[in-house]
Design an enzyme around this catalytic site. Structure first.
Site, short mmCIF file in Angstrom:
data_model
loop_
_atom_site.label_atom_id
_atom_site.label_comp_id
_atom_site.label_asym_id
_atom_site.label_seq_id
_atom_site.Cartn_x
_atom_site.Cartn_y
_atom_site.Cartn_z
CE LYS A 67 -8.65 4.17 29.28
NZ LYS A 67 -9.43 5.32 29.78
O1 G3P Z 1 -11.17 6.58 33.66
C1 G3P Z 1 -12.43 6.02 33.58
C2 G3P Z 1 -13.46 7.00 33.98
O2 G3P Z 1 -13.48 8.07 33.08
C3 G3P Z 1 -14.82 6.42 34.15
O3 G3P Z 1 -15.43 7.16 35.11
O4 G3P Z 1 -17.25 8.10 36.39
O5 G3P Z 1 -17.66 7.30 34.03
O6 G3P Z 1 -17.28 5.68 35.87
P1 G3P Z 1 -16.99 7.06 35.38
#
Ligand code: G3P
Length: 287
Positions: free
Chosen positions: A113
């Protein structure tokens, strides 16, 4: 077991191998897993060390990250596992490539990534030429999606993922799902070599809407995959109506896929904020 009419690959979004086991138990399959510095920082084993007042060196954190990835690999041996480089918006291409080369040796089925910054895109280009697979993360705009496509021209389908973050756009009052639809429309003019990986899935409705859009890949937290299992791995029809509530749609921009990458606008405040968050979560672990 995987439903026969399922067009989308299903990944777990987690830095905890215990959840990998759970997800496979519920679903009977798992196509892959994504991790990031914040998810690794949340790992219960690591958190237990921190709550005992222990702090680790950056080398020890890296060793822990590697052990988590190796454990996941035993369960997701044929799928894809995303491993994220440690980068802020000033990290150079060279530094990104150096980390990517090291992480790629951890397991044979990694997607590395990389952030959508100028250095991240230059690294994307060079790493793909070296035979790496990449997952371009923290995507919040159609221009960024155009740049990722452009910098990976000539790559095979399966080697490049683009991760737009739905929930974080919703947090700002914008309909994150409309970004996914816009990117699908832009990419439909291309050769299909970049797969869209819907990330930052916060609700079961996000998940269903992405299935209805036949997004290439969805990565979702365990609780959402569990909800899907409880609902017999349902697959909504293309007519599924997503309730965007009071979120405003992101207008479609007819982005060209063949500009020079330097002519795409890479800037987005949420990309910057996302990088800052990954860095600060990582730093909470290090002495
Ligand atoms: O895959 C990306 C994810 O982990 C981010 O999620 O909920 O932190 O926006 P969030």
């Amino acid at each position: 077991m995987r439903p026969q009419n399922l067009k989308t690959k299903i990944f777990l979004d987690s830095g905890n191998p215990v959840e990998t086991r759970e997800a496979i138990k519920f679903l009977g399959f798992l196509d892959g897993q994504t991790t990031n510095p914040s998810l690794i920082a949340k790992n219960p084993e690591l958190q237990a060390k921190i709550s005992r007042g222990q702090k680790l060196s950056s080398e020890e954190v890296k060793t822990f990250y590697r052990s988590v990835i190796e454990e996941i690999k035993v369960m997701v041996s044929d799928g894809s596992i995303s491993i994220e480089v440690y980068a802020d918006k000033n990290t150079s291409k060279e530094k990104i490539i150096e980390q990517a080369r090291e992480m790629n040796k951890w397991i044979p089925n990694a997607h590395i990534k990389l952030p959508i910054t100028e250095a991240g895109l230059l690294a994307e280009h060079d790493l793909l030429k070296e035979g790496f697979r990449v997952n371009m993360t923290l995507c919040f705009s159609q221009e960024q999606a155009g740049a990722v496509y452009n910098m990976s021209l000539g790559s095979k389908k399966g080697n490049v993922f683009l991760s737009p973050f739905i929930g974080r756009l919703d947090d700002k009052g914008q309909n994150g799902l409309s970004l996914i639809e816009n990117i699908q429309k832009i990419y439909s003019k291309g050769d299909g070599h970049v797969e869209v990986l819907a990330a930052s899935i916060r609700s079961y409705e996000h998940f269903l809407a992405c299935l209805a859009l036949e997004v290439d890949i969805i990565t979702a937290p365990l609780k959402i995959l569990e909800e899907w299992w409880k609902r017999d791995l349902e697959i909504p029809s293309k007519d599924f109506v997503y309730n965007k509530k009071d979120l405003s749609n992101i207008p479609f921009e007819d982005i060209s896929l063949d500009k020079n990458f330097i002519n795409y606008n890479l800037q987005h405040d949420l990309t910057d904020a996302g990088l800052d968050k990954f860095v600060s979560d990582w730093k909470t672990l290090i002495a």
